[in-house]
Write a protein that holds these residues in place. Structure first.
Motif: not given
Lengths: 255, 250
Positions: B218-222
């Protein structure tokens, strides 16, 4: 008659005298330089003219007291001050946009000038994609399209390399002959002042006062060879002498 | 990517051959297997976390933007307000998270507040310093052109702050996810944080790690979307890296 006239202008910052006593005039269509050592307060003079700072003394424009906003001047700062996020075309229209002219109309007014300024084909480029000389030409274009009464040029070629600077000085001299802008140039480059100006005011070190007013009698177009060049060199040597060996009996020592 | 792969490989080999129990350190393959088996629960718990992250971040961004403008126009505010915000950054999340949950319940509100709390100050500082980074000569020139303060802000200060804004955004968005998970950890009906807590209490480190994997993704996508957004918002950045000479024209 003189377009701009300053009478006994002084400015101090917190007790420190920067401008001691400046009286000068610039005629219509005249190219005048203010030549002085770095840190002499040359830029302060422009701040007074554009209304960023206030000083003592009289400042007259076309015979009337100068209003604070300095609406008569188009100002070109030392570095090109192009906005990196605006394309060249939109950088050159900036002054017109601030004046309230619609973007489309402003663009239409600027676009035909690109060829003359050697920028044709670069309208859609960003400043970072241009060479130093081109950026300076774009900055000058942004300055002159404002169609103010007078140009204030603050060491416009100071950040350029020596070769580009010489090329830009020749180009500016040629442009000036076509347009006959009333211009006041600040510089510490003796050669530049002699090459471009009709008259030169030589400034002392801080607190700045005018130590000499020099007429440049050289014919235009200014050339880099022949008799005129010898005359120019002699004049340059004379000015350098004034700046580097201030005559203690005439001027005042402020060391 | 290669370093992550090597790390996972080393972990896999260690977990398989050292004889360590999977209830202590499960191998990545087992974590992945369990994640797939429990994917419905994971997705179900990821959604509230995503919602809390995005809503909290949106709130903090709007507040930071509004306040940064106020501070830019009224400099004394900076000296008055910044100490308060700096203190807010020193509050340990461990202590503050349960309190916020205690005050605002198990719903969405405390998560939004905590996410906003951890991301607000970095964004505010990024924006205020970004405005300050405006080239002095551009301001001087605009004043000489007759532009007022508002005009100068819109034409010069705001665009000058963009690189700072995106730098702040990249850092804050990772804080935001951590903040949301921490808030859920302190008390929530659903969410990756509470899921991790329950998995840990049931001696299922594989599921804890599966949830960690989801939050990392999730963090990587954001993070990736902020990079993408920056490219779209600042086309001149990339254009500047490929200067065109006098000759070449496009």
């Amino acid at each position: 008659m003189s377009r701009l006239e300053l009478r006994h202008v002084r400015k101090a910052f917190g007790g420190l005298d920067v401008l001691a006593d400046i009286s000068l005039s610039v005629g219509v269509g005249e190219f005048v330089s203010i030549l002085g050592p770095s840190g002499a307060g040359k830029s302060t003079l422009f701040q007074l003219l554009t209304g960023a700072e206030h000083g003592e003394g009289e400042m007259l424009f076309d015979g009337a007291p100068l209003d604070d906003h300095g609406r008569h001047f188009a100002f070109m700062p030392q570095r090109d001050a192009l906005m990196p996020w605006r394309r060249i075309l939109d950088n050159t229209t900036l002054g017109l946009e601030v004046q309230g002219i619609r973007r489309k109309a402003a663009r239409a007014r600027v676009a035909p000038l690109f060829a003359e300024f050697g920028l044709a084909g670069f309208e859609r480029h960003f400043p970072a994609q241009l060479s130093g000389g081109m950026r300076q030409r774009a900055a000058l274009l942004r300055t002159v399209v404002q169609e103010r009464d007078m140009l204030l040029l603050d060491e416009p070629f100071g950040a350029l390399d020596a070769l580009t600077r010489t090329a830009m000085q020749r180009w500016l001299e040629q442009m000036w002959r076509h347009h006959r802008w009333t211009a006041l140039l600040i510089t510490h480059d003796v050669r530049e002042a002699v090459f471009l100006s009709d008259r030169i005011y030589v400034l002392s070190a801080r607190p700045a006062r005018i130590v000499r007013e020099i007429k440049v009698p050289l014919p235009r177009p200014r050339s880099l060879g022949g008799d005129a060049a010898r005359q120019a060199s002699a004049l340059e040597a004379e000015i350098l002498d004034i700046i580097l060996n201030p005559n203690p009996s005439k001027g005042h020592d402020h060391d | 990517m290669i370093s992550v792969g090597l790390l996972l490989l080393a972990w896999e080999l260690y977990a398989t051959y050292s004889g360590i129990k999977p209830t202590i350190l499960p191998a990545p393959s087992r974590v992945f297997e369990q994640a797939m088996l429990n994917r419905e629960a994971l997705v179900d718990n990821a959604i509230p976390t995503i919602r809390a992250t995005l809503l909290g971040f949106a709130c903090s961004l709007s507040a930071a933007f509004a306040l940064s403008m106020l501070v830019d126009f009224f400099q004394p505010l900076r000296r008055a307000l910044f100490p308060v915000f700096i203190v807010s950054q020193t509050l340990p999340l461990v202590a503050i998270a349960p309190l916020v949950v205690l005050w605002f319940g198990f719903g969405l509100a405390p998560k939004i507040i905590l996410v906003a709390l951890v991301t607000f100050f970095p964004m505010l500082v990024a924006l205020v310093e970004g405005y300050e980074a405006t080239e002095a000569e551009i301001g001087q020139m605009l004043r000489a052109m007759g532009a007022g303060r508002w005009r100068i802000f819109m034409l010069a200060r705001l665009p000058s702050a963009l690189p700072y804004f995106f730098a702040g955004l990249r850092i804050s968005i990772t804080y935001a996810v951590v903040g949301a998970i921490f808030a859920e950890y302190a008390g929530a009906a659903k969410g990756l944080g509470i899921y991790m807590l329950n998995a840990k209490n049931n001696f299922r480190p594989d599921l804890v790690l599966a949830a960690v994997g989801v939050s990392a993704a999730l963090t990587l996508v954001l993070f990736g979307s902020t990079v993408l957004l920056q490219r779209l918002a600042m086309p001149w950045e990339r254009a500047g890296k490929e200067p065109v000479g006098m000759g070449s024209r496009r």
